[in-house]
Enzyme design. Structure first.
Site: not given
Length: 338
Positions: A109, A222, A224, A246
């Site tokens: 994150c 993860s 694109d 995502a």
């Protein structure tokens, strides 16, 4: 039907029937949305990130974040924190309070308030911290399940970024630290923390990470993968074991169904507007069951705006949706499609 790209896999002792996953997405991967993704074929879903500090302080709101969806055969709870001891304590709380089959560590994150606490992408920057946290969570999981053998072994995974910025690309040392610490799988979002969600994910880097892992643990990609075609491209170009959707899945649980069709049959059917609106009402029903009508309807405003994408006169409809307060309001606004 399975093929070389869509296939079962194992995360430690956890067996999954496919390799298309829902990532932990703040504000989206709640219990209700995960239930829709499972209906549409998601093999495995992860909760929104849960603060280890909040867990250890007894914050009751975290229970809502960690709840299993009614149709989930298995799911993961993601926790974040910058202190290994707190993360270990939080791990045992998660295992006590839920029946989750896996615990995921947030190492990616980029949000400043998360990073400032030593969590999220800070683990990507500080490999020693990453190692200590994965080790602590893994040890805590093992200790808990030893005391509660009926619980079964609970694997530990981590999601990282490629590095802090273009001058600090740390995926290689982070991968090795995660494996040495006992991680059972790793997800790579091949952007740096400095990139945030801008620019392109570096799939060439992701392919090098897969090569470096050399089958020691599963590697998930993860970044694109927004369509069935790009999911196929990621699997082919990087050799990753699975795709973790995502942003591509936000407001679109049908992405899983379309991708399975594409990987197994070579083509897919687009869902109808009526199907999307019906999915929104199924999500609303799960939220009402958990939060009551008022809270659920407020939560669903942005969700119904996403489900109504492509509707004729959509902007006028969305202007009404963002003011809806009851299930009846939504049904009246969307009556043409119910």
């Amino acid at each position: 039907m399975m093929n070389a790209l869509y296939h079962p896999l194992d995360i430690g002792p956890l067996h999954l029937e496919g390799n298309l996953f829902l990532a932990p997405i703040a504000g989206y991967s709640d219990r209700a949305f995960r239930s829709l993704c499972v209906d549409c074929g998601a093999s495995f879903c992860t909760t929104e990130m849960v603060s280890a500090e909040a867990l250890t302080r007894g914050n009751i709101k975290t229970a809502d974040l960690m709840a299993r969806a009614p149709n989930e055969k298995s799911y993961a709870v993601q926790i974040f924190g910058g202190n290994a001891e707190v993360m270990a304590e939080a791990t045992k709380i998660v295992l006590e309070k839920t029946t989750c089959e896996s615990i995921d560590i947030n190492g990616g994150c980029p949000v400043p308030k998360i990073v400032k606490s030593g969590a999220g992408s800070m683990l990507t920057k500080e490999t020693d911290r990453l190692f200590s946290i994965v080790s602590a969570v893994k040890k805590a999981s093992a200790e808990y399940t030893k005391e509660h053998p009926e619980r079964g072994t609970v694997p530990v995974t981590i999601k990282i970024r490629s590095g802090w910025d273009s001058e600090h690309i740390t995926w290689r040392e982070n991968l090795e630290a995660a494996i040495e610490a006992g991680a059972d799988a790793l997800t790579i979002h091949a952007r740096t923390r400095a990139q945030g969600y801008a620019g392109k994910a570096d799939w060439e880097l992701q392919a090098r990470l897969v090569e470096q892992a050399n089958g020691r643990i599963p590697i998930f990609g993860s970044g694109d993968a927004f369509t069935p075609e790009t999911a196929e491209q990621m699997l082919k170009e990087t050799g990753c074991d699975g795709v973790m959707f995502a942003r591509g899945a936000m407001g679109d649980p049908f992405l899983f169904r379309r991708t399975i069709q594409y990987l197994t049959e070579g083509s897919y059917m687009e869902e109808t507007v009526a199907e999307r609106i019906a999915a929104g009402f199924r999500e609303l029903a799960v939220n009402i069951d958990q939060f009551g009508e008022k809270g659920a309807c407020l939560q669903m405003r942005k969700k119904f705006c996403a489900y109504s994408s492509g509707i004729r006169g959509g902007s006028q409809i969305r202007a009404k949706l963002v003011r809806a307060e009851t299930e009846k309001d939504y049904r009246d606004i969307l009556s043409e499609y119910c």
